[in-house]
Design an enzyme around this catalytic site. Structure first.
Site, PDB file in Angstrom:
ATOM      1  CG  ASP A 182      60.220  20.159   5.197  1.00 16.70           C
ATOM      2  OD1 ASP A 182      60.180  20.285   6.437  1.00 16.70           O
ATOM      3  OD2 ASP A 182      59.209  20.323   4.474  1.00 16.70           O
TER       4      ASP A 182
ATOM      5  CB  CYS B 266      57.648  17.841   6.589  1.00 19.03           C
ATOM      6  SG  CYS B 266      56.091  16.956   6.476  1.00 19.03           S
TER       7      CYS B 266
ATOM      8  CB  THR C 200      51.466  18.480   7.986  1.00 17.79           C
ATOM      9  OG1 THR C 200      52.021  17.930   6.772  1.00 17.79           O
ATOM     10  CG2 THR C 200      50.932  19.880   7.711  1.00 17.79           C
TER      11      THR C 200
ATOM     12  CG  HIS D 167      49.054  -3.547  17.309  1.00 20.71           C
ATOM     13  ND1 HIS D 167      47.710  -3.363  17.512  1.00 20.71           N
ATOM     14  CD2 HIS D 167      49.552  -4.038  18.481  1.00 20.71           C
ATOM     15  CE1 HIS D 167      47.392  -3.720  18.752  1.00 20.71           C
ATOM     16  NE2 HIS D 167      48.497  -4.122  19.372  1.00 20.71           N
TER      17      HIS D 167
ATOM     18  CG  HIS E 282      49.870  -7.429  15.964  1.00 25.38           C
ATOM     19  ND1 HIS E 282      48.644  -6.849  15.716  1.00 25.38           N
ATOM     20  CD2 HIS E 282      49.921  -7.671  17.299  1.00 25.38           C
ATOM     21  CE1 HIS E 282      47.971  -6.733  16.856  1.00 25.38           C
ATOM     22  NE2 HIS E 282      48.736  -7.230  17.834  1.00 25.38           N
TER      23      HIS E 282
HETATM   24  C1  RB5 Z   1      56.414  23.131   3.785  1.00 26.01           C
HETATM   25  O1  RB5 Z   1      55.836  24.401   3.735  1.00 26.01           O
HETATM   26  C2  RB5 Z   1      55.345  22.083   4.057  1.00 26.01           C
HETATM   27  O2  RB5 Z   1      54.479  21.996   2.978  1.00 26.01           O
HETATM   28  C3  RB5 Z   1      55.993  20.746   4.326  1.00 26.01           C
HETATM   29  O3  RB5 Z   1      56.858  20.862   5.392  1.00 26.01           O
HETATM   30  C4  RB5 Z   1      55.047  19.630   4.726  1.00 26.01           C
HETATM   31  O4  RB5 Z   1      54.189  20.015   5.746  1.00 26.01           O
HETATM   32  C5  RB5 Z   1      54.367  18.936   3.650  1.00 26.01           C
HETATM   33  O5  RB5 Z   1      53.612  17.972   3.868  1.00 26.01           O
END
Ligand code: RB5
Length: 144
Positions: free
Chosen positions: A11, A68, A70, A101, A136
Site C-alpha cells: 500500500d 504496509c 506495520t 519450518h 515440518h
Molecule cells: C496505513 O496507514 C496503515 O494502516 C497500513 O499500511 C498498515 O500498517 C495496516 O496494517
C-alpha cells in the site's frame, strides 16, 4: 530449491520499501511481477494482498512479498486466502525459520517498523531459504 518467481505489492505506507526490493530483485535478475501500488497516494492494503495471494495460489508466482506500514494488515488479509502461509517478519531468524519450518509462501514487512538494511537482509534470507520438509511437512499439511 525451485526457481524464484516473485510477486510483490504494497500500500502507500509500504511503497518506498517495495521500490527498494524491486531494485534488489533487478540487481539479481530475479523475475517479479509488481502488483502496485504505484504512487504514495492512500490506498487499501486488502485489495493488494488479495491480488498478490491469488497470483501465488495460481502458480504464476511462487513467492509473494507484501509491505504496509506495520505488515500486520497485509498478513491478516493474506492469511485469509486458502493455501497462503504469510509470515510477518521483523528479524532474520524468523525470516529463515518461516521458510525452513513453515514453508511460508508470502513474506510481510512493515515499512514503519524496521530499517531498510534489516529489511533487505530479511528479504534476501527469506528468498534463499528452502523448506526442510520431514516433520515440518506433516505440520504444514495439518494446517492445509
Ligand atoms: C496505513 O496507514 C496503515 O494502516 C497500513 O499500511 C498498515 O500498517 C495496516 O496494517
Amino acid at each position: 530449491m525451485e526457481d524464484l518467481k516473485v510477486v510483490i505489492g504494497s500500500d502507500h505506507a509500504g511503497y518506498e520499501y517495495k521500490e527498494k526490493i524491486i531494485d534488489y530483485l533487478n540487481a539479481r535478475n530475479i523475475p517479479y511481477t509488481d502488483i502496485g501500488t504505484h504512487t504514495k497516494e492512500s490506498c487499501d492494503y486488502p485489495v493488494i494482498a488479495r491480488s498478490v495471494c491469488e497470483r501465488v495460489i495460481s502458480g504464476k508466482s511462487n513467492r509473494g512479498i507484501l509491505i504496509c506500514g506495520t505488515g500486520i494488515g497485509m498478513s491478516i488479509a493474506a492469511n485469509k486466502v486458502r493455501g497462503i502461509r504469510a509470515a510477518l517478519c521483523s528479524d532474520t531468524y524468523s525470516a529463515r525459520t518461516s521458510r525452513a519450518h513453515n514453508n511460508a509462501n508470502v513474506l510481510c514487512l512493515g515499512e514503519r517498523v524496521i530499517g531498510e538494511h534489516l529489511m533487505l537482509d530479511i528479504v534476501d534470507i527469506w528468498l534463499h531459504t528452502g523448506f526442510e520438509g520431514n516433520r515440518h511437512k506433516r505440520r504444514v499439511d495439518m494446517i492445509e
